[in-house]
Write a protein that holds these residues in place. Structure first.
Motif, PDB file in Angstrom:
ATOM      1  N   HIS A 106       0.835  -1.208   0.000  1.00 10.88           N
ATOM      2  CA  HIS A 106       0.000   0.000   0.000  1.00 10.88           C
ATOM      3  C   HIS A 106       0.875   1.266   0.000  1.00 10.88           C
ATOM      4  O   HIS A 106       2.018   1.226  -0.410  1.00 10.88           O
ATOM      5  CB  HIS A 106      -0.983  -0.029   1.156  1.00 10.88           C
ATOM      6  CG  HIS A 106      -1.758  -1.306   1.208  1.00 10.88           C
ATOM      7  ND1 HIS A 106      -2.791  -1.586   0.356  1.00 10.88           N
ATOM      8  CD2 HIS A 106      -1.600  -2.418   1.995  1.00 10.88           C
ATOM      9  CE1 HIS A 106      -3.266  -2.800   0.609  1.00 10.88           C
ATOM     10  NE2 HIS A 106      -2.555  -3.329   1.593  1.00 10.88           N
ATOM     11  N   PRO A 113      -4.381   3.471   1.657  1.00 17.00           N
ATOM     12  CA  PRO A 113      -3.983   3.247   3.055  1.00 17.00           C
ATOM     13  C   PRO A 113      -3.943   1.776   3.449  1.00 17.00           C
ATOM     14  O   PRO A 113      -3.369   1.420   4.473  1.00 17.00           O
ATOM     15  CB  PRO A 113      -5.076   3.970   3.835  1.00 17.00           C
ATOM     16  CG  PRO A 113      -6.280   3.859   2.960  1.00 17.00           C
ATOM     17  CD  PRO A 113      -5.763   3.956   1.553  1.00 17.00           C
ATOM     18  N   ILE A 131      -7.558  -0.422   7.600  1.00 21.43           N
ATOM     19  CA  ILE A 131      -7.556   0.631   8.622  1.00 21.43           C
ATOM     20  C   ILE A 131      -7.975   0.009   9.952  1.00 21.43           C
ATOM     21  O   ILE A 131      -9.030  -0.615  10.055  1.00 21.43           O
ATOM     22  CB  ILE A 131      -8.507   1.775   8.234  1.00 21.43           C
ATOM     23  CG1 ILE A 131      -8.079   2.366   6.887  1.00 21.43           C
ATOM     24  CG2 ILE A 131      -8.510   2.845   9.323  1.00 21.43           C
ATOM     25  CD1 ILE A 131      -8.998   3.464   6.385  1.00 21.43           C
ATOM     26  N   GLY A 191      -7.953   3.693  13.796  1.00 21.24           N
ATOM     27  CA  GLY A 191      -7.547   4.577  12.709  1.00 21.24           C
ATOM     28  C   GLY A 191      -6.142   4.342  12.202  1.00 21.24           C
ATOM     29  O   GLY A 191      -5.667   5.069  11.317  1.00 21.24           O
ATOM     30  N   THR A 192      -5.460   3.336  12.723  1.00 21.91           N
ATOM     31  CA  THR A 192      -4.106   3.016  12.250  1.00 21.91           C
ATOM     32  C   THR A 192      -4.152   2.534  10.808  1.00 21.91           C
ATOM     33  O   THR A 192      -4.992   1.708  10.445  1.00 21.91           O
ATOM     34  CB  THR A 192      -3.469   1.918  13.127  1.00 21.91           C
ATOM     35  OG1 THR A 192      -3.355   2.398  14.463  1.00 21.91           O
ATOM     36  CG2 THR A 192      -2.086   1.535  12.609  1.00 21.91           C
ATOM     37  N   TYR A 193      -3.234   3.067   9.982  1.00 22.20           N
ATOM     38  CA  TYR A 193      -3.176   2.673   8.575  1.00 22.20           C
ATOM     39  C   TYR A 193      -2.191   1.514   8.378  1.00 22.20           C
ATOM     40  O   TYR A 193      -1.062   1.540   8.891  1.00 22.20           O
ATOM     41  CB  TYR A 193      -2.725   3.849   7.706  1.00 22.20           C
ATOM     42  CG  TYR A 193      -3.757   4.931   7.529  1.00 22.20           C
ATOM     43  CD1 TYR A 193      -5.100   4.710   7.792  1.00 22.20           C
ATOM     44  CD2 TYR A 193      -3.377   6.201   7.071  1.00 22.20           C
ATOM     45  CE1 TYR A 193      -6.043   5.694   7.615  1.00 22.20           C
ATOM     46  CE2 TYR A 193      -4.310   7.204   6.888  1.00 22.20           C
ATOM     47  CZ  TYR A 193      -5.646   6.950   7.166  1.00 22.20           C
ATOM     48  OH  TYR A 193      -6.582   7.938   6.993  1.00 22.20           O
ATOM     49  N   GLU A 194      -2.636   0.535   7.615  1.00 23.76           N
ATOM     50  CA  GLU A 194      -1.763  -0.582   7.278  1.00 23.76           C
ATOM     51  C   GLU A 194      -0.504  -0.092   6.573  1.00 23.76           C
ATOM     52  O   GLU A 194       0.600  -0.619   6.805  1.00 23.76           O
ATOM     53  CB  GLU A 194      -2.512  -1.584   6.377  1.00 23.76           C
ATOM     54  CG  GLU A 194      -1.662  -2.762   5.944  1.00 23.76           C
ATOM     55  CD  GLU A 194      -2.361  -3.661   4.940  1.00 23.76           C
ATOM     56  OE1 GLU A 194      -1.739  -4.656   4.510  1.00 23.76           O
ATOM     57  OE2 GLU A 194      -3.535  -3.369   4.573  1.00 23.76           O
ATOM     58  N   SER A 240      -7.072  -7.767   7.911  1.00 23.49           N
ATOM     59  CA  SER A 240      -8.296  -7.242   8.519  1.00 23.49           C
ATOM     60  C   SER A 240      -9.440  -8.208   8.236  1.00 23.49           C
ATOM     61  O   SER A 240      -9.440  -8.882   7.192  1.00 23.49           O
ATOM     62  CB  SER A 240      -8.633  -5.856   7.962  1.00 23.49           C
ATOM     63  OG  SER A 240      -9.802  -5.337   8.559  1.00 23.49           O
ATOM     64  N   SER A 274      -7.774  -5.403  12.674  1.00 27.99           N
ATOM     65  CA  SER A 274      -9.184  -5.417  13.086  1.00 27.99           C
ATOM     66  C   SER A 274      -9.373  -6.122  14.427  1.00 27.99           C
ATOM     67  O   SER A 274     -10.470  -6.110  14.985  1.00 27.99           O
ATOM     68  CB  SER A 274     -10.022  -6.115  12.010  1.00 27.99           C
ATOM     69  OG  SER A 274      -9.502  -7.411  11.728  1.00 27.99           O
TER      70      SER A 274
END
Length: 343
Positions: A176, A181, A184, A188-191, A247, A312
């Motif tokens: 990514h 992103p 998520i 709110g953490t982005y991969e 996720s 997740s």
């Protein structure tokens, strides 16, 4: 009499002009025919040396547009479907020239792959890395002593053995990035941020053992799947490692998996990496799995894709984000790669 004389003179002048015109026309046609003949005689030998055949590789249900010039603003003159074959005669600005319906057309090069990259050729190129593994490892065992380093597990220092990787080129692909992103997390953490952090730590470890490292991205930049594949295929790559975090709609699902495409060359590398990771972390071991992910299926080098936990899953996310976890998985991945190439 005077009028008759002038009329006769005019007819003679027109006749001369007509003959001159015909003569010039004949010369022009003759020259054109000679040039055409020369082009027919010479062109085939040039094309036979220069042209290559590629296969169109687009998502199912999509089409590859053919344009009249090498730009996305060019007029669409045709469409190609997944699996169509294209003969390429020139390249410019990321576009390649071909012929479609007896006219010149241009298509975006990132959606084309050489016809030679079928399963057999991929197998042979992957085997080349395995043969290199055997010859280089025997050489480094004679010339380079194993070095001691320190890994962190559960907050405690642990000694580990660093296998020399001098002579190997590893492509590390942080999944990514940029406008993409990835998954998520529930907070709110982005991969994309996690994959870059992990890949950077693995890069540092492998460089310390002598490997040449190529990163598909070094910052928060969007890189298409096609470009990631090209970076690997166009380099003298011995292994391609793609980093991801997973996720799932059910929060309790978790664990780590390493994916491979082929059941022989790639599988062995995947098993070594998965084992190395699980020696350093306590997340669930989901093992190795076969998958036809694009970056694996179209990769002509040894390649695996790692899913390093679920963003997740609240419990896993809390651990995944820590510096200790990042250090541990990086150590495990590095050891897995080192073990594969040294045995």
């Amino acid at each position: 009499m005077l009028e008759e004389y002038r009329a006769r003179q005019l007819r003679q002048e027109n006749s001369l002009i007509g003959r001159g015109f015909l003569m010039n026309r004949l010369i022009t046609l003759t020259a054109g025919a000679v040039l055409l003949l020369l082009s027919l005689l010479l062109a085939p030998s040039v094309m036979a040396a220069d042209n290559e055949t590629y296969m169109v590789d687009v998502e199912d249900g999509s089409s590859l547009l053919i344009r009249d010039e090498p730009t996305s603003s060019g007029e669409v003159v045709g469409k190609l479907q997944n699996g169509d074959q294209v003969t390429v005669f020139d390249e410019a600005y990321g576009w390649v020239k071909t012929y479609y319906d007896n006219q010149v057309g241009w298509v975006a090069s990132q959606y084309l792959f050489p016809m030679e990259q079928n399963h057999d050729s991929l197998h042979k190129r992957k085997q080349t890395a395995m043969y290199k593994k055997q010859s280089v490892s025997s050489l480094t065992e004679r010339k380079v002593q194993k070095q001691d380093s320190v890994a962190i597990k559960n907050g405690q220092e642990q000694s580990q053995t660093v296998e020399p990787l001098t002579g190997y080129t590893i492509v590390l692909d942080a999944g990514h990035g940029g406008k993409d992103p990835g998954a998520i997390g529930i907070d709110g953490t982005y991969e994309k941020d996690l994959t870059l952090a992990t890949a950077s730590k693995v890069a540092k470890n492998l460089k310390a053992s002598g490997a040449t490292i190529i990163m598909t991205r070094n910052d928060d930049t969007y890189i298409s799947l096609e470009k990631r594949i090209k970076i690997s295929n166009r380099s003298d790559t011995d292994a391609f490692i793609s980093f991801h975090y997973n996720s799932f709609p059910i929060e309790t699902v978790g664990g780590i998996s390493t994916y491979h495409y082929t059941e022989d060359e790639d599988l062995e590398l995947a098993e070594n990496i998965q084992s190395g990771i699980m020696d350093h972390v306590s997340l669930k071991d989901n093992g190795t799995k076969q998958a036809d992910y694009r970056v694996l299926k179209k990769n002509s080098d040894l390649s695996v894709l790692i899913e390093l936990g679920f963003v997740s899953n609240p419990a896993e996310l809390g651990e995944i984000k820590t510096e200790t976890y990042q250090d541990n998985v990086a150590a495990g991945i590095s050891e897995g790669i080192q073990h594969y190439f040294s045995h």
